[in-house]
Design a protein around this motif. Structure first.
Motif: not given
Ligand code: MG
Ligand code: UDP
Length: 318
Positions: A100-102, A203-208
């Motif tokens: 998983i990406d952070v 659905e992919r969210d933008p970077r937090a």
């Molecule tokens: Mg990213």
């Protein structure tokens, strides 16, 4: 869900490659903990610090004091995300692992569904993005073109819009650990593995928080890596280009032969000559360049250098 077995047994590993992520790490950690805790699993969270220059390490070690389920590996320098994922697979101890990406672009809320798919028999659970919020048009368009092209010119079918956010069973992790190639295009390797796979759409969210670590030229490099690691089509292209340009030259030569018979006194053709020379010269350099790209990759493989170097490793304590 399994209840806890042997005290040191780990049911699930979460593998998180991190590169200059001090801003988002604390948010990510509390989020993932809040998802994992109710699941009644023995888990570890493996952070692989890919040579960050910021305070990523301080943040992780600070978290680790309060959360002993954190395993922490530090690279000697930045080796790239593919290397960080490779290390994560080597170091993780769980019956399954989730990559998983952070930056919270991969929603941790989906983890229970991924575990369910794994329990239902899937060895790899692919997470397919149906939307890419917050990503520029060109990135979506080039990504889709790339997957399409790679599907056409290689034997493996890489699922469209599936990134690194996936679950892997222990046997697929062991299989990945056996693949010793240096040019590691992970999405290709996952597809190459086979094994029963399941797909979940999200659905992919933008970077937090923080910025993307993938500028355009790095993405192009990754795409080229993928093509050369899984396809020899560019090499064959040289043959076809050579054949067709030779064929074209033959037709052109016949035309001039006939023309010089019909109008014997016309001395012409200097521009044509230059054009042909330049065209063929360019074509030859291009094909030599492609050969060079493959030779460079052979060179990297035969050197047998490790994919990454670990400077420090702190395993999870349970
Ligand atoms: Mg990213
Ligand atoms: N990452 C890494 N090494 C790198 C670049 C990125 O470990 O050299 C990590 C990064 O910290 C993040 C993940 O890979 O956890 C995805 O990176 P990013 O979000 O920047 O990529 P994008 O979502 O823009 O494709």
């Amino acid at each position: 869900m399994t209840t806890l077995t042997a005290p040191n047994h780990i049911d699930l590993s979460i593998i998180v490659p991190v590169f200059n992520e001090e801003a988002v790490l604390p948010i990510f950690h509390s989020k993932i903990i809040s998802i994992l805790q109710p699941l009644n699993l023995n888990y570890e969270i493996v952070y692989v610090n890919d040579g960050s220059h910021d305070h990523t390490e301080v943040v992780i070690l600070g978290l680790k004091q309060r959360h002993p389920e954190i395993a922490y590996a530090k690279f000697s320098r930045n080796f790239g995300k593919e290397a960080a994922m490779t290390a994560g697979f080597k170091l993780c101890r769980g019956d399954a692992a989730i990559m998983i990406d952070v930056d919270l672009q991969d929603p941790p809320e989906l983890i229970p569904a991924m575990i369910q798919a794994w329990r239902d028999g899937a060895d790899i659970v692919n997470m397919k993005r149906s939307e890419r919020f917050g990503e520029p048009m060109w990135k979506k368009a080039t990504a889709s073109m790339f997957y399409h092209l790679l599907g056409k010119i290689s034997d493996i079918e890489i699922p469209h819009n599936v990134g690194d956010f996936r679950l892997f069973s222990r046997r697929t992790i062991e299989a990945l650990n056996q693949l010793s190639e240096r040019g590691r295009f992970m999405k290709g390797l996952y597809a190459w593995l086979g094994f029963p796979q399941a797909t979940i759409e999200y659905e992919r969210d933008p970077r937090a928080a923080g910025n993307t670590k993938w500028p355009f030229f790095k993405l192009v490099g990754l795409a080229w890596q993928g093509i050369t690691a899984f396809s020899t089509a560019p090499l064959q292209m040289a043959t076809w280009l050579g054949l067709s340009s030779a064929g074209g030259a033959f037709v052109y030569a016949s035309y001039f032969l006939i023309k010089s018979v019909v109008y014997p006194d016309i001395v012409q053709g200097f521009p044509t000559l230059i054009v042909v020379i330049l065209f063929l010269g360019g074509l030859q350099l291009f094909c030599i360049g492609i050969l060079g790209e493959y030779i460079a990759r052979i060179y990297t493989e035969v050197k047998q250098r490790p994919v990454y170097l670990i400077e420090a490793f702190h395993p999870a304590q349970h």
